[in-house]
Design an enzyme around this catalytic site. Structure first.
Site, mmCIF file in Angstrom:
data_model
loop_
_atom_site.group_PDB
_atom_site.id
_atom_site.type_symbol
_atom_site.label_atom_id
_atom_site.label_comp_id
_atom_site.label_asym_id
_atom_site.label_seq_id
_atom_site.Cartn_x
_atom_site.Cartn_y
_atom_site.Cartn_z
ATOM 1 N N GLU A 46 0.835 -1.207 0.000
ATOM 2 C CA GLU A 46 0.000 0.000 0.000
ATOM 3 C C GLU A 46 0.868 1.253 0.000
ATOM 4 O O GLU A 46 1.811 1.366 0.785
ATOM 5 C CB GLU A 46 -0.897 -0.004 1.242
ATOM 6 C CG GLU A 46 -2.313 0.398 0.982
ATOM 7 C CD GLU A 46 -3.044 -0.586 0.089
ATOM 8 O OE1 GLU A 46 -3.243 -0.263 -1.103
ATOM 9 O OE2 GLU A 46 -3.433 -1.652 0.568
ATOM 10 N N HIS A 47 0.550 2.178 -0.901
ATOM 11 C CA HIS A 47 1.271 3.442 -1.069
ATOM 12 C C HIS A 47 2.723 3.210 -1.493
ATOM 13 O O HIS A 47 3.581 4.082 -1.294
ATOM 14 C CB HIS A 47 1.209 4.285 0.206
ATOM 15 C CG HIS A 47 -0.148 4.865 0.451
ATOM 16 N ND1 HIS A 47 -0.498 6.143 0.070
ATOM 17 C CD2 HIS A 47 -1.260 4.331 1.014
ATOM 18 C CE1 HIS A 47 -1.757 6.370 0.396
ATOM 19 N NE2 HIS A 47 -2.249 5.279 0.967
ATOM 20 N N ASP A 49 3.168 2.162 -4.782
ATOM 21 C CA ASP A 49 3.161 2.267 -6.251
ATOM 22 C C ASP A 49 3.735 3.585 -6.733
ATOM 23 O O ASP A 49 4.571 3.609 -7.643
ATOM 24 C CB ASP A 49 1.761 2.016 -6.825
ATOM 25 C CG ASP A 49 0.683 2.955 -6.313
ATOM 26 O OD1 ASP A 49 0.905 3.640 -5.289
ATOM 27 O OD2 ASP A 49 -0.393 2.997 -6.937
ATOM 28 N N SER A 80 -25.964 6.537 -16.403
ATOM 29 C CA SER A 80 -25.710 5.386 -15.542
ATOM 30 C C SER A 80 -27.016 4.670 -15.244
ATOM 31 O O SER A 80 -28.105 5.239 -15.376
ATOM 32 C CB SER A 80 -25.053 5.836 -14.236
ATOM 33 O OG SER A 80 -26.034 6.310 -13.334
ATOM 34 N N LEU A 138 -11.870 -0.393 -3.195
ATOM 35 C CA LEU A 138 -11.798 -1.493 -4.160
ATOM 36 C C LEU A 138 -11.660 -0.968 -5.589
ATOM 37 O O LEU A 138 -11.827 -1.703 -6.549
ATOM 38 C CB LEU A 138 -13.030 -2.387 -4.041
ATOM 39 C CG LEU A 138 -13.265 -2.995 -2.655
ATOM 40 C CD1 LEU A 138 -14.484 -3.908 -2.677
ATOM 41 C CD2 LEU A 138 -12.037 -3.759 -2.168
ATOM 42 N N SER A 141 -13.529 3.701 -9.134
ATOM 43 C CA SER A 141 -13.282 4.708 -10.171
ATOM 44 C C SER A 141 -12.386 4.164 -11.272
ATOM 45 O O SER A 141 -12.619 4.400 -12.465
ATOM 46 C CB SER A 141 -12.663 5.959 -9.560
ATOM 47 O OG SER A 141 -11.413 5.683 -8.952
ATOM 48 N N ASP A 185 -3.851 0.327 -9.416
ATOM 49 C CA ASP A 185 -5.247 -0.042 -9.612
ATOM 50 C C ASP A 185 -5.540 -0.357 -11.068
ATOM 51 O O ASP A 185 -6.187 -1.360 -11.394
ATOM 52 C CB ASP A 185 -6.160 1.080 -9.128
ATOM 53 C CG ASP A 185 -5.992 1.367 -7.646
ATOM 54 O OD1 ASP A 185 -5.409 0.532 -6.942
ATOM 55 O OD2 ASP A 185 -6.442 2.430 -7.199
#
Length: 395
Positions: A46-47, A49, A80, A138, A141, A185
């Protein structure tokens, strides 16, 4: 993501044929195709990348789907399946971050990023449906962005490789949406594979698919969505990234990827206390990713619980991106039989994951729900995920 009404639901997604039928009803013609891209769970890393380090996410069996048809003009019409928002209208010649609202920032950001690369994007009608939980860490976006760029790559014949699509969607996130995210992501969503985690080197984008089939080891991966919404476009994420950049600058390295565990003692004497703890998290997290990959190959999923636990402690104490709900989810899961648990995603809310023996799954679920109720928190959503395929065209 915006607090405005969004398109995302947590129900089973419609089939491609269902979405095409809905598209025809809304726009008066059939789409040219339907594409999908998954959300992701980050197993560990985590963090790391945006520090050119290592990550180990996997694509999940929850997806964003887009039905798209080319128009003969420069109009863009976006709709949507969620709520009663109606069609959002835009124009290819006037796309701007300042005028994009809510969920439409993500498809419009992708169109903008492709335009910046010199790719001629046509006018289009687009219908979005997604069952990736919103704000849960998750990557809802990015699932939208990856579905849209997969569609536009096919429609325009741009011939972009996955690595190029990753960078284009990152530019959309960074420069259009305003979220200073890395490439993890998108890489998981575009390059994922069923039954595997994606071991990604964020410096050169090289990928190794690592088998991760927990169910074969008698385990399930529980996701505990705390319902505490987070946003990558706010100050918390940006300030952590700024701390990492400061740490790299003071230590004289290109990125924190180049700092190793053995260097931390020296680093402590060069950095202020807060920056040091931020750096220590990234450096030790990179090491945990490498250890996890080795253990999955040699001993399987049942061997990585302690690394998941250590990762959460580091994010809670050194990077300070957890929250009471996430800590409670992790602690209660571990106390009731999970072999390892950690928050996943950018932090400041979102979800925790708990790698849990199948025979105690219901016990863990019940204990977490009870603990949240007793603490006065919103009831969490708890569900299982499995490593799934990456982005694809459905029809």
């Amino acid at each position: 993501m915006s607090a405005a009404p969004d398109p995302l639901t947590t129900q089973a997604p419609p089939t491609a044929a269902d979405l095409a039928t809905r598209f025809e009803r809304e726009f008066g013609r059939l789409p040219d195709g339907v594409w999908q891209a998954p959300g992701r769970v980050n197993l560990i890393g985590e963090h790391t990348d945006y520090n050119e380090g290592f990550v180990l996410p996997f694509a999940i069996d929850k997806t964003a789907r887009v039905a798209v048809a080319v128009r003969p003009d420069s109009a863009i019409r976006l709709l949507s399946t969620y709520g009663d928002q109606g069609v959002v209208n835009a124009d290819l010649g006037t796309i701007a971050a300042a005028s994009a609202k809510g969920w439409t920032k993500y498809p419009l950001g992708v169109i903008w990023a492709l335009q910046q690369r010199g790719i001629a994007v046509p006018g289009l009608d687009l219908l979005l449906d997604s069952n990736v939980p919103l704000g849960a860490g998750l990557s809802s976006s990015h699932a939208i962005e990856c579905a849209v760029i997969s569609a536009l790559n096919d429609i325009t014949g741009a011939g972009l490789e996955p690595e190029e699509m990753v960078l284009a969607t990152q530019r959309a996130e960074n420069d259009f949406v305003g979220a200073p995210t890395g490439i993890m992501d998108q890489s998981a969503s575009l390059r994922g594979s069923k039954g595997h985690a994606v071991f990604l080197d964020c410096r050169d984008q090289s990928v190794q698919l690592v088998p991760f089939e927990a169910e074969q080891s008698g385990l399930v991966m529980l996701v505990i969505d705390t319902k505490v919404s987070h946003s990558h476009a706010d100050g918390g994420y940006a300030s952590r990234r700024a701390s990492c950049e400061l740490g790299a600058q003071v230590l004289g390295v290109k990125a924190l990827r180049d700092v190793h565990v053995a260097d931390l003692e020296e680093a402590a004497g060069l950095l202020d206390e807060v920056t040091y703890r931020r750096v220590r998290h990234v450096v030790t997290e990179n090491d945990r990713v490498l250890q996890t990959v080795e253990l999955l190959a040699s001993e399987g999923p049942g061997s990585i619980g302690a690394l998941l636990d250590a990762s959460h402690a580091s994010m809670r104490d050194d990077f300070e991106i957890s929250c009471p709900e996430l800590d409670l989810a992790v602690d209660i899961s571990r106390a009731n039989g999970a072999i390892g648990a950690r928050m996943t995603g950018g932090g400041f809310g979102g979800a925790a994951i708990a790698l849990t023996p199948a025979e105690v799954e219901q016990q863990v679920r019940a204990a977490v729900e009870r603990a949240f109720s007793e603490a006065g928190h919103k009831a969490p959503d708890i569900f299982t995920v499995t490593p799934a395929a990456g982005a694809m065209r459905l029809s």
